[in-house]
Scaffold this motif. Structure first.
Motif, PDB file in Angstrom:
ATOM      1  N   ALA A 191       0.894  -1.093  -0.001  1.00  0.00           N
ATOM      2  CA  ALA A 191      -0.044   0.031  -0.008  1.00  0.00           C
ATOM      3  C   ALA A 191       0.754   1.206  -0.058  1.00  0.00           C
ATOM      4  N   GLN A 192       2.056   1.172   0.752  1.00  0.00           N
ATOM      5  CA  GLN A 192       2.937   2.436   0.887  1.00  0.00           C
ATOM      6  C   GLN A 192       4.451   2.100   0.517  1.00  0.00           C
ATOM      7  N   PRO A 193       4.573   1.890  -0.525  1.00  0.00           N
ATOM      8  CA  PRO A 193       6.020   1.266  -0.834  1.00  0.00           C
ATOM      9  C   PRO A 193       7.057   2.374  -0.362  1.00  0.00           C
ATOM     10  N   SER A 194       6.670   3.452  -0.215  1.00  0.00           N
ATOM     11  CA  SER A 194       7.697   4.657   0.296  1.00  0.00           C
ATOM     12  C   SER A 194       8.458   4.188   1.758  1.00  0.00           C
ATOM     13  N   LEU A 195       7.514   3.159   2.516  1.00  0.00           N
ATOM     14  CA  LEU A 195       8.028   2.968   3.776  1.00  0.00           C
ATOM     15  C   LEU A 195       9.023   1.728   3.919  1.00  0.00           C
ATOM     16  N   ARG A 196       9.403   1.170   2.535  1.00  0.00           N
ATOM     17  CA  ARG A 196      10.404   0.077   2.558  1.00  0.00           C
ATOM     18  C   ARG A 196      11.636   0.411   3.304  1.00  0.00           C
ATOM     19  N   GLY A 197      12.002  -0.375   4.298  1.00  0.00           N
ATOM     20  CA  GLY A 197      13.492  -0.052   4.869  1.00  0.00           C
ATOM     21  C   GLY A 197      13.151   0.744   6.149  1.00  0.00           C
TER      22      GLY A 197
END
Length: 211
Positions: A191-197
């Motif tokens: 849902a929120q790929p920007s949260l990877r890592g």
């Protein structure tokens, strides 16, 4: 869809690392798999071929390292440092609390009691009640009095795939609850790929949205 589809995030890509032989591991085999996850390398290959771009976003761990496998206060740090490296690399480490309940302070084997992991207890499925077997805090084995587990998920009579292309609903344990949480991490990242890592933020979302 497929009537036999299982899993919380069935579209996720999956890799695995065998860290036990017939159900028994050692601090060395457990840390070897953590090394693999930092930079996976081909079957039959060596760590020198490791590619950190193939590292997973989340790993799920349904094992504990008891004293009988060589885990004690002298070797805990080896595993903890390996997990700290996972966290620094942006990998969420989801871990089963253990099945030594219902007494208090039964989260007592690495890696479940480390602060750097998301420790999962088991609910009686379709209820908000902790399953009797689910290990509980506070953590006293290391003198920390740390609150564990961090979160709970359904853990009794969980439908799962088993070897020989079969399916069963007969398994219960924190090992059946833990993959629910790893799947939820995968869904968050979908849902929120920007949260990877961003391990701490992902953990916070799960904790803050849990009932």
């Amino acid at each position: 869809g497929n009537a036999n589809q299982t899993g919380v995030a069935p579209g996720a890509k999956w890799i695995g690392c065998r860290n036990m032989n017939a159900g028994n591991g050692t601090p060395a085999t457990y840390t070897e798999c953590f090394q693999f996850f930092l930079a996976p390398y081909p079957v039959g290959g060596t760590p020198a071929q490791g590619d950190p771009t193939k590292a997973p976003d989340v790993t799920t761990h349904s094992w504990g390292c008891p004293p009988s496998e060589g885990c004690d206060s002298n070797t805990w740090l080896t595993i903890q440092q390996a997990i700290q490296a996972q966290r620094a690399a942006g990998i969420v480490t989801v871990v089963a609390a253990g099945n030594s309940g219902s007494g208090c302070s039964t989260v007592s084997d690495p890696p479940a009691f480390f602060p750097e992991v998301l420790t999962v207890g088991a609910l009686t499925t379709n209820t908000d009640s902790i399953a009797s077997f689910s290990s509980r805090g506070p953590v006293t084995i290391d003198g920390s009095n740390r609150q564990k587990p961090d979160i709970t998920a359904p853990g009794t009579s969980i439908r799962s795939s088993i070897p020989t292309n079969a399916y069963s609903s007969s398994f219960s344990g924190t090992s059946m609850a833990t993959p629910h949480v790893a799947g939820a991490v995968a869904l968050i990242l979908s849902a929120q790929p920007s949260l990877r890592g961003k391990v701490a933020i992902i953990e916070g979302i799960l904790k803050d949205s849990a009932v």
